[in-house]
Design a protein around this motif. Structure first.
Motif, short mmCIF file in Angstrom:
data_model
loop_
_atom_site.label_atom_id
_atom_site.label_comp_id
_atom_site.label_asym_id
_atom_site.label_seq_id
_atom_site.Cartn_x
_atom_site.Cartn_y
_atom_site.Cartn_z
N VAL A 1 70.19 24.73 8.88
CA VAL A 1 70.94 23.47 8.77
C VAL A 1 72.33 23.72 8.22
O VAL A 1 73.32 23.15 8.70
CB VAL A 1 70.17 22.47 7.89
CG1 VAL A 1 71.01 21.23 7.60
CG2 VAL A 1 68.85 22.07 8.54
N PHE A 2 72.43 24.58 7.22
CA PHE A 2 73.72 24.83 6.59
C PHE A 2 74.73 25.43 7.56
O PHE A 2 75.91 25.08 7.55
CB PHE A 2 73.54 25.77 5.39
CG PHE A 2 74.80 26.03 4.62
CD1 PHE A 2 75.37 25.05 3.83
CD2 PHE A 2 75.45 27.26 4.70
CE1 PHE A 2 76.54 25.27 3.13
CE2 PHE A 2 76.62 27.49 4.01
CZ PHE A 2 77.17 26.49 3.21
N LEU A 3 74.26 26.32 8.43
CA LEU A 3 75.18 27.03 9.32
C LEU A 3 75.48 26.28 10.61
O LEU A 3 76.61 26.32 11.11
CB LEU A 3 74.61 28.41 9.67
CG LEU A 3 74.52 29.44 8.55
CD1 LEU A 3 73.81 30.69 9.05
CD2 LEU A 3 75.89 29.78 8.02
N GLY A 4 74.49 25.64 11.19
CA GLY A 4 74.58 25.24 12.58
C GLY A 4 75.34 23.97 12.89
O GLY A 4 75.29 22.99 12.13
N THR A 5 76.06 24.00 14.01
CA THR A 5 76.52 22.74 14.59
C THR A 5 75.31 21.99 15.14
O THR A 5 75.28 20.76 15.16
CB THR A 5 77.50 23.00 15.75
OG1 THR A 5 76.89 23.88 16.71
CG2 THR A 5 78.79 23.62 15.25
N ARG A 6 74.30 22.75 15.57
CA ARG A 6 73.01 22.21 15.99
C ARG A 6 71.91 23.18 15.59
O ARG A 6 72.17 24.37 15.40
CB ARG A 6 72.96 21.98 17.52
CG ARG A 6 73.78 20.79 17.98
CD ARG A 6 73.68 20.54 19.47
NE ARG A 6 74.19 21.64 20.25
CZ ARG A 6 73.44 22.43 21.01
NH1 ARG A 6 72.15 22.26 21.07
NH2 ARG A 6 74.00 23.40 21.70
N VAL A 7 70.68 22.65 15.48
CA VAL A 7 69.52 23.48 15.20
C VAL A 7 68.51 23.27 16.32
O VAL A 7 68.07 22.14 16.56
CB VAL A 7 68.87 23.15 13.84
CG1 VAL A 7 67.61 23.99 13.64
CG2 VAL A 7 69.85 23.39 12.70
N VAL A 8 68.18 24.36 17.02
CA VAL A 8 67.12 24.32 18.02
C VAL A 8 65.83 24.76 17.33
O VAL A 8 65.76 25.85 16.76
CB VAL A 8 67.44 25.26 19.21
CG1 VAL A 8 66.25 25.34 20.16
CG2 VAL A 8 68.68 24.76 19.94
N VAL A 9 64.83 23.88 17.35
CA VAL A 9 63.56 24.13 16.66
C VAL A 9 62.52 24.58 17.68
O VAL A 9 62.27 23.88 18.66
CB VAL A 9 63.07 22.88 15.92
CG1 VAL A 9 61.80 23.18 15.13
CG2 VAL A 9 64.17 22.33 15.00
N MET A 10 61.95 25.77 17.44
CA MET A 10 60.93 26.31 18.33
C MET A 10 59.57 26.22 17.64
O MET A 10 59.44 26.47 16.44
CB MET A 10 61.23 27.77 18.67
CG MET A 10 62.64 28.02 19.21
SD MET A 10 62.99 27.17 20.76
CE MET A 10 62.03 28.14 21.91
N THR A 11 58.54 25.89 18.41
CA THR A 11 57.18 25.80 17.88
C THR A 11 56.57 27.19 17.76
O THR A 11 57.14 28.18 18.23
CB THR A 11 56.30 24.96 18.80
OG1 THR A 11 56.23 25.60 20.08
CG2 THR A 11 56.86 23.56 18.98
N ALA A 12 55.37 27.24 17.14
CA ALA A 12 54.64 28.50 17.05
C ALA A 12 54.38 29.05 18.44
O ALA A 12 54.22 28.30 19.40
CB ALA A 12 53.32 28.29 16.31
N GLY A 13 54.38 30.40 18.55
CA GLY A 13 54.28 31.05 19.84
C GLY A 13 53.08 30.60 20.65
O GLY A 13 52.04 30.29 20.10
N PRO A 14 53.22 30.54 21.97
CA PRO A 14 54.45 30.87 22.70
C PRO A 14 55.53 29.82 22.51
O PRO A 14 55.24 28.63 22.40
CB PRO A 14 53.99 30.90 24.17
CG PRO A 14 52.82 29.98 24.21
CD PRO A 14 52.12 30.15 22.89
N ALA A 15 56.77 30.28 22.42
CA ALA A 15 57.88 29.42 22.05
C ALA A 15 58.08 28.28 23.03
O ALA A 15 58.11 28.47 24.24
CB ALA A 15 59.16 30.25 21.95
N ARG A 16 58.21 27.11 22.45
CA ARG A 16 58.57 25.92 23.21
C ARG A 16 59.51 25.11 22.35
O ARG A 16 59.31 25.01 21.13
CB ARG A 16 57.32 25.10 23.56
CG ARG A 16 57.59 23.83 24.34
CD ARG A 16 56.32 23.05 24.56
NE ARG A 16 55.66 22.74 23.30
CZ ARG A 16 56.02 21.73 22.50
NH1 ARG A 16 57.06 20.96 22.81
NH2 ARG A 16 55.38 21.51 21.38
N MET A 17 60.55 24.55 22.92
CA MET A 17 61.51 23.80 22.13
C MET A 17 60.91 22.48 21.68
O MET A 17 60.47 21.66 22.49
CB MET A 17 62.79 23.53 22.93
CG MET A 17 63.94 23.05 22.06
SD MET A 17 65.41 22.68 23.02
CE MET A 17 65.01 21.03 23.60
#
Length: 254
Positions: free
Chosen positions: A202-218
């Motif tokens: 959150v501190f760094l991003g213009t946006r945060v893409v959140v991925m679920t536990a593998g296998p990765a899904r947005m």
């Protein structure tokens, strides 16, 4: 309207281990605009690093679309990607300036110009005067700054960062977060930053893409509407806490 610099749609990646298929990424779909710093966060083993390898051209996706670059010039991963890893991976027998110059040597760039750029980048990352030192003479944070300079020396269009501050102590990590934001603003690069740290994302991003536990899904693609320059006291603000709680919920941690 500005075109995305990175466009991912339905990206799927499967590895085969011991005759068995292992699904690493099930569905990665998001865009990164030119000049953005996008954080990619998710639990261990969810495919974040695999996704970076796909973007770097190290592994092809099995399904879906990956499009990188904008304008008329074709995107060449070997030339247009800079990478920073969790460990600095500096060559211990080479001085810092020589380490930074390594990508330019590999790519056969004019060394006079590359040397000038390397010195300028060492100044940018706060290592002016350390050109002739060896890696062991620098702290962990300073070594990682040198690794960032190395990733920028060939003037890549895209910088991929795979948990670059994960091995640093908490205080040095916060300092490096501030340094990265300054370097990003001054260089104007497009950066995709992988982290396990929700607060860091959150501190760094213009946006945060959140991925679920593998296998990765947005799970979500969250615009972080906090002003720049970012300061550490923002972490105490209500809005910052709301973003982090939202990501915790998406990851099933609340």
């Amino acid at each position: 309207m500005t075109e995305p610099f990175i466009h991912l749609s339905g990206v799927r990646k499967t590895y085969r281990r011991g005759g068995e298929a292992h699904l690493a990424i099930s569905d990665a779909t998001f865009d990164v605009m030119p000049g953005e710093l996008v954080s990619l966060v998710g639990p261990s083993g969810c495919g974040k690093s695999t996704l970076l390898k796909v973007l770097a051209g190290l592994h092809p996706q099995d399904e879906g679309e990956v499009r990188i670059g904008s304008g008329t010039h074709a995107f060449d991963p070997a030339r247009d990607v800079g990478m920073v890893f969790q460990a600095p991976l500096l060559l211990k027998w080479r001085r810092i300036l020589q380490n930074v110059l390594l990508p330019a040597e590999i790519l056969g760039l004019p060394m006079g110009e590359a040397r000038e750029r390397a010195r300028a980048l060492l100044g940018l990352v706060g290592l002016e005067g350390s050109e002739d030192k060896y890696p062991y003479e620098l702290s962990g944070g300073m070594q990682q700054r040198a690794a960032i300079a190395r990733a920028l020396v060939h003037d890549p269009k895209l910088v991929l960062m795979d948990e670059p501050f994960g091995a640093l102590d908490a205080l040095t990590r916060e300092k490096m977060n501030l340094e990265l934001l300054r370097i990003w603003k001054e260089s104007g690069k497009t950066i995709l930053f992988v982290t396990h740290g929700i607060s860091e994302a959150v501190f760094l991003g213009t946006r945060v893409v959140v991925m679920t536990a593998g296998p990765a899904r947005m799970a979500d693609n969250i615009a972080i509407e906090l002003p720049y320059p970012r300061t550490l006291d923002m972490k105490t603000h209500h809005a910052f806490g709301e973003y982090t709680r939202r990501i915790y919920r998406l990851l099933g941690m609340e």
